[in-house]
Write an enzyme that holds these catalytic residues in place. Structure first.
Site, short mmCIF file in Angstrom:
data_model
loop_
_atom_site.label_atom_id
_atom_site.label_comp_id
_atom_site.label_asym_id
_atom_site.label_seq_id
_atom_site.Cartn_x
_atom_site.Cartn_y
_atom_site.Cartn_z
N ASP A 78 0.68 -1.48 0.22
CA ASP A 78 0.07 0.00 0.10
C ASP A 78 0.63 1.50 -0.42
O ASP A 78 1.22 2.36 1.10
CB ASP A 78 -0.59 0.00 1.19
CG ASP A 78 -1.84 1.26 1.35
OD1 ASP A 78 -2.60 1.40 0.39
OD2 ASP A 78 -2.49 1.62 2.46
N LYS A 80 0.24 3.62 -2.36
CA LYS A 80 -0.36 4.43 -3.15
C LYS A 80 0.27 5.66 -4.03
O LYS A 80 0.34 7.02 -4.08
CB LYS A 80 -1.53 5.39 -1.61
CG LYS A 80 -2.00 4.46 -0.99
CD LYS A 80 -2.63 6.12 0.18
CE LYS A 80 -3.88 4.76 1.16
NZ LYS A 80 -2.48 3.89 2.08
N HIS A 82 1.13 8.08 -6.99
CA HIS A 82 0.93 9.21 -7.83
C HIS A 82 1.55 9.98 -7.84
O HIS A 82 2.53 10.73 -7.50
CB HIS A 82 0.18 9.74 -6.49
CG HIS A 82 -0.82 11.13 -7.13
ND1 HIS A 82 -1.72 11.47 -6.17
CD2 HIS A 82 -0.77 11.85 -8.54
CE1 HIS A 82 -2.30 12.00 -6.71
NE2 HIS A 82 -2.31 12.90 -7.99
N ILE A 84 4.01 10.95 -12.58
CA ILE A 84 2.77 11.00 -14.14
C ILE A 84 3.17 9.49 -14.38
O ILE A 84 4.06 8.62 -13.18
CB ILE A 84 4.54 11.51 -14.29
CG1 ILE A 84 5.85 10.92 -14.62
CG2 ILE A 84 4.51 13.32 -13.94
CD1 ILE A 84 6.91 11.42 -15.14
N ASN A 86 4.69 7.30 -16.45
CA ASN A 86 5.40 6.54 -16.62
C ASN A 86 6.31 6.51 -15.47
O ASN A 86 6.91 5.53 -15.70
CB ASN A 86 6.54 7.49 -17.31
CG ASN A 86 8.01 6.68 -18.31
OD1 ASN A 86 8.43 6.09 -18.65
ND2 ASN A 86 8.99 7.00 -17.95
N ARG A 198 -13.48 -0.55 12.37
CA ARG A 198 -13.97 -0.86 13.57
C ARG A 198 -14.37 -1.48 14.19
O ARG A 198 -15.27 -1.40 14.47
CB ARG A 198 -14.08 0.74 14.21
CG ARG A 198 -12.35 1.64 13.64
CD ARG A 198 -10.96 1.12 14.47
NE ARG A 198 -9.56 2.11 14.21
CZ ARG A 198 -9.01 1.99 13.13
NH1 ARG A 198 -9.36 0.94 12.37
NH2 ARG A 198 -8.36 3.06 13.11
N GLN A 207 -9.64 8.34 12.40
CA GLN A 207 -10.18 7.39 10.28
C GLN A 207 -11.42 8.68 10.84
O GLN A 207 -12.14 9.40 12.45
CB GLN A 207 -10.81 6.44 10.97
CG GLN A 207 -9.24 5.05 10.60
CD GLN A 207 -8.93 5.82 9.21
OE1 GLN A 207 -9.31 5.45 8.49
NE2 GLN A 207 -7.78 5.33 9.81
N ARG A 228 -5.33 -0.73 14.26
CA ARG A 228 -4.18 -1.38 15.36
C ARG A 228 -6.23 -2.13 16.45
O ARG A 228 -5.17 -2.16 17.02
CB ARG A 228 -5.10 0.60 15.65
CG ARG A 228 -3.91 1.39 15.72
CD ARG A 228 -3.91 2.89 14.92
NE ARG A 228 -4.75 3.56 14.26
CZ ARG A 228 -5.62 4.62 13.81
NH1 ARG A 228 -4.63 5.73 14.94
NH2 ARG A 228 -5.42 4.71 12.71
#
Length: 255
Positions: A78, A80, A82, A84, A86, A198, A207, A228
């Site tokens: 994970d 994430k 983000h 360009i 390529n 949760r 959250q 958690r």
């Protein structure tokens, strides 16, 4: 919004197991590999999936992924991505070489980036599943507006989900509040991976949009990501088993 194209053709990477142990992903949000592996040892025999995020990957990296894979666990990377197109394509290819089963990119990166990620993952049976992150569970409408998005989290998640599925991603990361709507929108096959889980009575921490394990499964979630409530529990294996039992009950009720 018209429904997105259906990318739900049979694919062994996208099937969802019936056993809750294959649908619960434990988030190893630790600052180092030793602490992470200590928890893994305590959960051995109870949990089969583990999530490695930015903090842990920067600390322990490929060596930890290799160790978990050698023990037979499945890995959700994970990070994430983000960037360009390529750069993201190259990053996904690197993650593919690690042997991870799922990885994340931000849907907000746009069509070209999403398509590049899918191409980088490949189409082989052992290719990682690309999941597009819609709206982070830590964001509410006020936070979205502060970043220039004048839509509710549900509206923004739907907008990004439609684009991402149209680009061929294997699934989405969304909060439990959006699961039912997105499941109706994308159909039964794309994966919906849901963090912010949760158990009843647990602290929600940072959250904003959370749900119990049973509610998320009943709404149509494919996988649940739990951190958690398991990792900080006095008895992690017992806490994980309670979540698995609730997932199982919800699955049975929904049949």
């Amino acid at each position: 919004m018209p429904p997105p194209k259906d990318f739900s053709a049979p694919n062994p990477n996208r099937s969802v197991a019936s056993d809750p142990k294959d649908r619960l992903i434990v988030a190893l949000d630790f600052p180092g590999g030793a602490d992470a592996l200590s928890l893994v040892d305590r959960l051995d025999g109870v949990c089969r999936w583990f999530k490695i995020g930015l903090e842990l990957y920067l600390a322990a990296g490929e060596a930890l992924v290799d160790e978990l894979r050698s023990r037979g666990f499945s890995i959700f990377l994970d990070l994430k991505f983000h960037d360009i197109p390529n750069t993201v394509a190259a990053a996904v290819r690197s993650a593919r070489r690690l042997g991870t089963q799922m990885l994340t990119v931000h849907a907000a990166g746009g069509r070209a980036m999403l398509q590049a990620a899918v191409e980088g993952a490949g189409q082989e049976a052992n290719s990682p599943i690309v999941l597009a992150v819609t709206v982070l569970t830590s964001l509410d409408q006020n936070e979205l507006e502060a970043s220039g998005v004048f839509a509710t989290p549900a509206e923004q998640a739907a907008r990004l989900a439609g684009m991402a599925i149209d680009c061929g991603v294997g699934g989405l990361v969304c909060s439990a509040e959006e699961v039912a709507n997105l499941r109706g929108m994308v159909g039964s096959h794309p994966l919906l991976v849901t963090p912010g889980i949760r158990p009843a009575g647990a602290a929600i921490g940072d959250q904003m949009r959370v749900a119990t394990p049973g509610a998320a499964i009943a709404a149509g979630a494919s996988y649940l990501v739990v951190g958690r409530p398991i990792t900080r529990a006095a008895a992690p294996a017992q806490a994980a088993q309670a979540i698995l039992d609730e997932m199982s009950a919800a699955s049975e009720t929904g049949r």
